[in-house]
Design a protein around this motif. Structure first.
Motif, PDB file in Angstrom:
ATOM      1  N   SER A   1      62.014  36.244  25.551  1.00 55.27           N
ATOM      2  CA  SER A   1      63.072  37.235  25.743  1.00 55.27           C
ATOM      3  C   SER A   1      63.096  38.289  24.648  1.00 55.27           C
ATOM      4  O   SER A   1      62.674  38.055  23.507  1.00 55.27           O
ATOM      5  N   ILE A   2      63.603  39.456  25.024  1.00 60.77           N
ATOM      6  CA  ILE A   2      63.921  40.543  24.093  1.00 60.77           C
ATOM      7  C   ILE A   2      65.421  40.771  24.184  1.00 60.77           C
ATOM      8  O   ILE A   2      65.950  41.007  25.278  1.00 60.77           O
TER       9      ILE A   2
ATOM     10  N   PHE B   1      60.649  37.995  30.069  1.00 62.06           N
ATOM     11  CA  PHE B   1      59.466  38.166  30.900  1.00 62.06           C
ATOM     12  C   PHE B   1      59.174  36.883  31.691  1.00 62.06           C
ATOM     13  O   PHE B   1      59.336  35.779  31.180  1.00 62.06           O
ATOM     14  N   SER B   2      58.696  37.075  32.911  1.00 63.71           N
ATOM     15  CA  SER B   2      58.260  35.911  33.686  1.00 63.71           C
ATOM     16  C   SER B   2      56.890  35.432  33.225  1.00 63.71           C
ATOM     17  O   SER B   2      56.529  34.266  33.410  1.00 63.71           O
ATOM     18  N   GLU B   3      56.113  36.335  32.653  1.00 66.80           N
ATOM     19  CA  GLU B   3      54.755  36.050  32.177  1.00 66.80           C
ATOM     20  C   GLU B   3      53.861  35.503  33.292  1.00 66.80           C
ATOM     21  O   GLU B   3      53.032  34.612  33.070  1.00 66.80           O
ATOM     22  N   LYS B   4      54.043  36.043  34.504  1.00 60.45           N
ATOM     23  CA  LYS B   4      53.173  35.685  35.616  1.00 60.45           C
ATOM     24  C   LYS B   4      52.062  36.732  35.754  1.00 60.45           C
ATOM     25  O   LYS B   4      52.253  37.914  35.444  1.00 60.45           O
ATOM     26  N   THR B   5      50.918  36.318  36.225  1.00 58.10           N
ATOM     27  CA  THR B   5      49.782  37.216  36.392  1.00 58.10           C
ATOM     28  C   THR B   5      49.944  38.071  37.641  1.00 58.10           C
ATOM     29  O   THR B   5      50.272  37.554  38.714  1.00 58.10           O
ATOM     30  N   LYS B   6      49.738  39.382  37.501  1.00 59.85           N
ATOM     31  CA  LYS B   6      49.811  40.305  38.642  1.00 59.85           C
ATOM     32  C   LYS B   6      48.392  40.686  39.066  1.00 59.85           C
ATOM     33  O   LYS B   6      47.532  40.982  38.225  1.00 59.85           O
ATOM     34  N   TYR B   7      48.153  40.667  40.378  1.00 64.19           N
ATOM     35  CA  TYR B   7      46.818  40.929  40.913  1.00 64.19           C
ATOM     36  C   TYR B   7      46.791  42.252  41.683  1.00 64.19           C
ATOM     37  O   TYR B   7      47.758  42.605  42.366  1.00 64.19           O
ATOM     38  N   SER B   8      45.673  42.957  41.551  1.00 60.39           N
ATOM     39  CA  SER B   8      45.472  44.197  42.304  1.00 60.39           C
ATOM     40  C   SER B   8      44.047  44.205  42.842  1.00 60.39           C
ATOM     41  O   SER B   8      43.084  44.130  42.067  1.00 60.39           O
TER      42      SER B   8
END
Length: 415
Positions: A189-190, A209-216
């Motif tokens: 957290s911030i 932050f969820s700190e989940k990986t985002k894919y594109s």
């Protein structure tokens, strides 16, 4: 007594030649003899279709134990501050939960708090694992401070209400898990805190932050539930404290689950308002809370989606100083509304609800050591299953949760 270490000791602990202004070792060791009892009852009877039904009465699950943290949570921590000049300061706070009743959990994690901060005339910027903005009203305005069998039902119900979907961590002996919920604390957290010189006004904003990986492109995303947004938290709290009055309002939104290919995001939005007023001979506490468990759809289903579940609650509390002691009492109640649609020719399903009464006494032997006693009772209705702690209700075989009772008799020492 808090033991302030000189810069040389800080150097030895940290192994760094720094200009630490102060480093403090602190902690709490709290132990109690505690008992819990959860009683379920068979509410069924003979019917036209089953005229020979024999009621099974009740069944009770109980336990007595040597517990910890029934007055103040047992902990061991380190905190320090460095004066940077010009009104700026850098600080850290590392706080670990401990289980002094069996010694199993020591400084294996700093799960209670692990933050680093920069503060000055602008306020404080804090990064790391910390309490959420929405938790504070539950504990500050509870005479029992959300500890032990006296903990208010707003906290008890919301703590379960906010559990992450499908991510129960495998228990590791002596290592507390930090992955199950964002209700009390949030990782990654911030936080921003207003400066303390605003005439009694205070506040904070927080993002985790969820700190989940985002894919594109998105189609590369693995087909696994809760891997895209779960764990994100955003919230804030603002209040006013001056003299005998303290009042605060908080709001937070926690993402507890998601399914990328189904197109759903599960959130719990929480709003609470708490206040206390110290009249001298007596101090009054109160809180109202409303939480909504909602499922957002990228494309709304043709027949409608899952109904939201609402959880509302309130708390009334009081403390009365008596010589070296303090009498504490509270009454809290919660209600679940599943917003189920009525079905023709079928009775409406009653809302689950529960209420709780708790009373206790604390006798201060010194500023750091206290003896305490607390008793509490929860009454459940319409399928609610909240307890004061200890074993869960027996629900198999046609039994329905009804009452839960408990007690704590203990000693707390702070240093």
């Amino acid at each position: 007594m808090k033991k302030s270490l000189v810069a040389l000791a800080a150097l030895a602990v940290a192994g760094v030649a720094s200009a630490q202004s102060s480093v403090t070792l602190f902690g709490v060791v709290d132990a109690s003899i505690s008992g819990y009892s959860s009683t379920s009852r068979d509410l069924n009877g003979a019917t036209f279709l089953n005229p020979f039904y024999v009621n099974k009465g009740s069944v009770k699950a109980s336990r007595r134990e040597l517990a910890n943290g029934a007055y103040n949570s047992s902990r061991l921590g380190f905190r320090g501050t460095e004066d940077l000049g010009g009104g700026l300061a850098a600080s850290f706070w590392l706080e670990a939960p401990i289980t002094n009743d069996d010694g199993q959990t020591g400084v294996s994690t700093f799960a209670r708090r692990s933050t680093v901060s920069l503060s000055g005339g602008f306020g404080e910027l804090r990064l790391g694992r910390d309490y959420t903005a929405t938790f504070w009203n539950d504990t500050v305005f509870d005479p029992f401070g959300t500890n032990g069998v006296g903990t208010n039902l707003i906290f008890t119900a919301n703590n379960g209400f906010n559990a992450f979907n499908g991510t129960a961590a495998t228990p590791v002996a002596g290592v507390p898990s930090v992955t199950g919920s964002n209700y009390v604390r949030t990782s990654n957290s911030i936080g921003y805190f207003l400066p303390p010189n605003l005439g009694g006004f205070y506040g904070q904003l927080q993002y985790a932050f969820s700190e989940k990986t985002k894919y594109s492109p998105g189609l590369a995303t693995p087909d696994v539930a809760n891997n895209s947004r779960q764990g994100r938290y955003v919230g804030g709290r603002f209040g006013y404290a001056n003299g005998p009055l303290d009042v605060a309002i908080a709001y937070g939104s926690s993402t507890i689950g998601d399914q990328y290919y189904v197109g759903t995001t599960n959130k719990v939005n929480t709003l609470n308002l708490g206040a206390s007023y110290d009249f001298g001979p007596v101090k009054l506490f109160g809180e109202v809370s409303r939480a909504k468990n909602k499922l957002d759809y990228e494309t709304e289903p043709f027949l409608g989606g899952r109904p939201d579940t609402d959880l509302t609650g309130y708390l009334l509390g009081v403390t009365v100083p008596v010589g070296a002691g303090l009498i504490r009492a509270s009454y809290s109640a919660v209600k679940y509304d599943d917003n189920q649609q009525e079905v023709l020719f079928q009775p409406r399903i009653a809302d689950r609800k529960a209420n709780k009464l708790a009373i206790g006494y604390v006798h201060n032997l010194s500023k750091r050591t206290a003896l305490y006693a607390t008793i509490a009772r929860v009454s459940n209705k319409n399928g609610a299953a909240l307890t004061v702690g200890g074993p869960s209700f027996v629900t198999s075989g046609g039994f329905t949760p009804k009452t839960s009772t408990g007690y704590d008799f203990g000693i707390r020492h702070a240093f």
